[in-house]
Design an enzyme around this catalytic site. Structure first.
Site, PDB file in Angstrom:
ATOM      1  N   ASP A 407       0.856  -1.188   0.000  1.00 26.30           N
ATOM      2  CA  ASP A 407       0.000   0.000   0.000  1.00 26.30           C
ATOM      3  C   ASP A 407       0.896   1.244   0.000  1.00 26.30           C
ATOM      4  O   ASP A 407       2.112   1.154   0.196  1.00 26.30           O
ATOM      5  CB  ASP A 407      -0.879  -0.037   1.249  1.00 26.30           C
ATOM      6  N   GLU A 410       2.548   4.811  -4.248  1.00 20.88           N
ATOM      7  CA  GLU A 410       2.503   5.675  -5.449  1.00 20.88           C
ATOM      8  C   GLU A 410       3.841   6.384  -5.740  1.00 20.88           C
ATOM      9  O   GLU A 410       4.079   6.637  -6.928  1.00 20.88           O
ATOM     10  CB  GLU A 410       1.388   6.723  -5.296  1.00 20.88           C
ATOM     11  N   ASP A 485      -8.830   3.718  -2.450  1.00 19.77           N
ATOM     12  CA  ASP A 485      -9.753   4.131  -1.385  1.00 19.77           C
ATOM     13  C   ASP A 485     -11.040   4.724  -1.939  1.00 19.77           C
ATOM     14  O   ASP A 485     -11.188   5.950  -2.071  1.00 19.77           O
ATOM     15  CB  ASP A 485      -9.056   5.148  -0.468  1.00 19.77           C
TER      16      ASP A 485
END
Length: 802
Positions: A407, A410, A485
């Site tokens: 997670d 990015e 999300d």
């Protein structure tokens, strides 16, 4: 003396006329008077690479996106020229390069029709701020041309008239049309006049795509740096374009373990151990099948990766073993941010070995994430990936964790305006040093790659399971993904449907959404409808933030619990069908989900459909996406389809109303299909069964179906220990034939098929199995006709009368 120090702002620059041409086997070089070079490589008969240099010199040819395993080679190549063009001909394509401008046009080699042509074509602008070029390409948008792909963009399937940016971004609670979000997949497919082609712009800088948004007759793509480097992939079938792109950027390196295709439950966060056990016990008590339980960041000691909070989880190895004994695989989260703490072994080792990212002038890249201030490994450096993979030994080999969830990759950084690293952060880029402007979009993929190799090493001889939030083209080789999300709204249910279809047509089928929504709290009706969609996504996981209440299947009341159970059980029954679709995906690059345009591009009514999709090859699905619905209008593709619930046969090629109360949803089966089904299990491997069901849907005519099987884990299937059964169905007015051909050495535990015949139009009067007549007493010849038959039969022949 006064000197003019201002740089000349030149604006857009263009290639001039070609002054030199040379050929080197499969690669052609065209050099212009102003020193622009077009390197044109014939990768395959249907795949041509276009690469431009503006200074006469190319950078080192390196790509994270293109796999070394990509198919190469062609059947025919001829280069000719006339007064105005160089003409490159393969067995599939004719490419014309204009001598005066370097502009390109591409034609179908069979019917000579134009497929795609440059508008002003390649041009560039010098970047005075960063150096290098802003590289641009513009092409003519043909009449009625449509565009698809670009990964997880939260928009309708058809992108015509829209504009997008590729810059992997932590986008909490994104909405419809939010751009950019988590992934950067610079590949799109276009359809015009029933011909489909794709363009993969292999450039990891921030890229932009305009699909006739700014100018209605022009589509364009450009990047803030790097090379104009793109692959043109021709179909003419869209499915072939996607398959060839997937071949180019890589299919998954291995089939997933079958449990990874089961139902997964996740929350931020399940802790302490008693809470985890309460959740898993309730699944078993209520008999809702589930294969995986996830631990979010709270399982760690102060959010330090590769540690455990011993207050919450005093003996993780024991807990993981007990969960596994009850059929639950444990999946844990691992983020890239490593807490700055000299008492923390992972940080100390990374620091000692100089494995963390640095700013341009030397200091380490420091950013705030969940543990507080952190440094971040440079996953673009091979030694760092090797080190990172080694960190998984204790988690996987010792404690017994079965999957890892990456997670925040990015990469996400808190409390800074751009939510990520500054542009000046430096990366190794596998020996091609660069700034974060170039490495940003592939950072998450390289983290997932390193994680995958750690799991592959320490889970051996079992198969690895990795999930990532951020991805670039090629990430599908290593990992599954989810859409980030999202929010518990009906709009997000529709977005999730579109995103999964778009990911599949972008080469990434092992994808799904946070079922029920991550942020906020769904009502029971929305949760049930989302489950109904989610069981038809390759990755099937409920995940919620936990900030707004519980989101387990049983918290919405008995009615919703029963509906959830019903559909999760259907998922488990269809596992052999999904596993077969996954086998086809990793062997042929065929998407597991097919938007209707991908399924039947000849029918122009499919080109703007976003809701309906085909799951595998033969199951048509359309989720209910609004509240209080007792059904919906949907488009049924051409051909004949059986209503899954009623066996009613529908003629397709039209829109129609389909009833679907809350405990139902529109599902149709293609006529002639043979759908394999397992008995319901609470988890993969819970039961040994002696028979599996083949639901056979009668068709007047012929149809072929397949069933792939192996040990469901491990690598023996790569040594030939698999079975691939091909079923050939032939239906006549008073006769029915089902032939089976098997290849591969795997022998499954079950010994029989229960063949259930749907809509057989005659009463059975005699039955032959492998040319031997059997007693009619062995056939259920009432309302539901069925026959129990040895799994190794070669031909079932039914005779009857109306």
């Amino acid at each position: 003396m006064i000197v003019n120090t201002e740089l000349e702002q030149k604006g857009n620059l263009f290639p001039s006329e070609i002054v030199n041409y040379k050929k080197d086997v499969d690669t052609l070089y065209f050099t212009t008077k102003n020193n622009v070079v077009l390197q044109l490589t014939v990768v395959r008969d249907s795949v041509i690479r276009f690469r431009y240099a503006t200074t006469g010199k190319f950078e080192n040819d390196f790509s994270y996106g293109v796999t070394i395993h990509a198919s190469r080679g062609y059947n025919f190549l001829e280069v000719t020229e006339d007064k105005t063009h160089y003409i490159i001909t393969t067995s599939k394509l004719i490419c014309k390069v204009e001598k005066q401008s370097l502009q390109v046009s591409l034609y179908d080699a069979l019917d000579l029709k134009l497929i795609n042509e440059d508008e002003i074509g390649f041009h560039w602008e010098e970047s005075y701020e960063f150096g290098g070029d802003i590289v641009k390409m513009s092409k003519i948008c043909q009449k009625a041309e449509s565009y698809y792909g670009l990964g997880d963009k939260p928009v309708d399937v058809n992108m015509k008239g829209k504009r997008f940016e590729n810059w992997a971004t932590d986008s909490y609670a994104f909405g419809k049309n939010t751009d950019p979000i988590y992934k950067a997949i610079p590949f799109y497919t276009a359809i015009q006049d029933n011909k489909s082609y794709g363009i993969f712009f292999d450039n990891t800088f921030k890229t932009h795509f305009d699909f006739a948004h700014e100018r209605r007759n022009v589509t364009s793509f450009w990047a803030q740096g790097g090379e104009m480097n793109y692959y043109f992939i021709y179909g003419p079938k869209m499915e072939d374009v996607v398959a060839n792109y997937t071949d180019l950027t890589g299919k998954p390196h291995a089939l997933p373990p079958l449990w990874a295709l089961g139902f997964h439950q996740c929350k931020w966060s399940y802790y302490p151990e008693a809470n985890v056990k309460e959740v898993t016990n309730t699944f078993r008590d209520l008999k809702i099948p589930c294969d995986a339980i996830y631990l979010d960041i709270d399982y760690m000691d102060g959010f330090r990766c590769f540690t455990w909070d011993k207050n919450y989880f005093p003996d993780p190895k024991r807990m993981v073993k007990e969960l596994e004994d009850d059929g639950f695989k444990t999946v844990v989260i691992i983020d890239p941010g490593i807490k700055i703490d000299l008492e923390y072994d992972v940080f100390k080792e990374g620091l000692d070995k100089d494995y963390f990212c640095k700013r341009a002038d030397g200091p380490y890249m420091k950013g705030k994430v969940w543990p507080g201030e952190c440094y971040f490994p440079d996953y673009t450096k091979p030694e760092v990936r090797e080190w990172w993979s080694g960190l998984f030994q204790e988690l996987i080999e010792d404690i017994g964790v079965k999957g890892v969830w990456n997670d925040m990759n990015e990469p996400a950084v808190m409390d800074v305006p751009n939510k990520s690293f500054p542009d000046d952060v430096r990366h190794d880029f596998d020996g091609n040093p660069c700034s974060h402007r170039k490495a940003h979009n592939i950072y998450g993929t390289q983290m997932a790659r390193a994680t995958y190799h750690g799991l592959k090493k320490y889970a051996y001889p079992k198969r690895p399971f990795v999930i990532t939030r951020s991805a670039y083209s090629g990430a599908q080789r290593y990992t599954s993904t989810w859409m980030g999300d999202n929010v518990a709204t009906w709009e997000h249910l529709a977005i999730a449907n579109n995103q999964a279809q778009r990911m599949a047509m972008s080469g990434f089928s092992f994808a799904g959404s946070d079922i029920g929504g991550f942020a906020e709290q769904p009502q029971g009706e929305l949760f049930a409808r989302w489950i109904q969609l989610g069981i038809f996504h390759a990755f099937c996981r409920v995940h919620s933030s936990g900030d707004h209440g519980d989101q387990e299947p049983w918290v919405f009341g008995e009615e919703i619990t029963d509906i959830v159970r019903k559909f999760v059980e259907l998922r488990y029954q269809l596992l052999p069908y999904l596993y077969t679709a996954f086998w086809k995906y990793i062997n042929e690059g065929t998407p597991i989900l097919k938007s209707l345009v991908l399924y039947d591009q000849e029918d122009t009514a499919t080109h703007y459909r976003s809701d309906e999709f085909v799951f595998g090859e033969q199951i048509l699905v359309c989720p209910i996406q609004e509240p209080n619905a007792k059904g919906r209008r949907m488009y049924i593709p051409r051909g004949k389809w059986y209503n899954f619930w009623t066996d009613e046969l529908i003629e397709g090629g039209k829109e129609m109303w389909v009833d679907a109360d809350l405990d139902s949803m529109p599902i149709f089966i293609k006529e002639g299909a043979v759908i394999p089904k397992y008995p319901v299990q609470q988890y993969v491997g819970e039961k040994k069964f002696d028979e599996i069901t083949l639901d056979v849907y009668y068709k007047k005519g012929k149809e072929v179906s397949k069933l792939y099987d192996d040990a469901h884990d491990g690598y023996d299937y790569k040594k030939g220990r698999f079975s691939l059964r091909t079923f050939k169905l032939t239906g006549k007015k008073e006769e029915f034939i089902l032939q089976q051909h098997k290849r591969g050495d795997f022998n499954a535990d079950y010994s029989k098929f229960n063949i259930v015949l749907h809509n057989l139009p005659f009463t059975i009067t005699s039955v032959q199995i492998d040319n031997v007549e059997i007693p009619l007493d062995d056939v259920k010849n009432g309302g539901t006709k069925s026959i129990l038959i040895d799994k190794e039969f070669t031909e079932l022949h039914l005779f009857g009368k109306k």
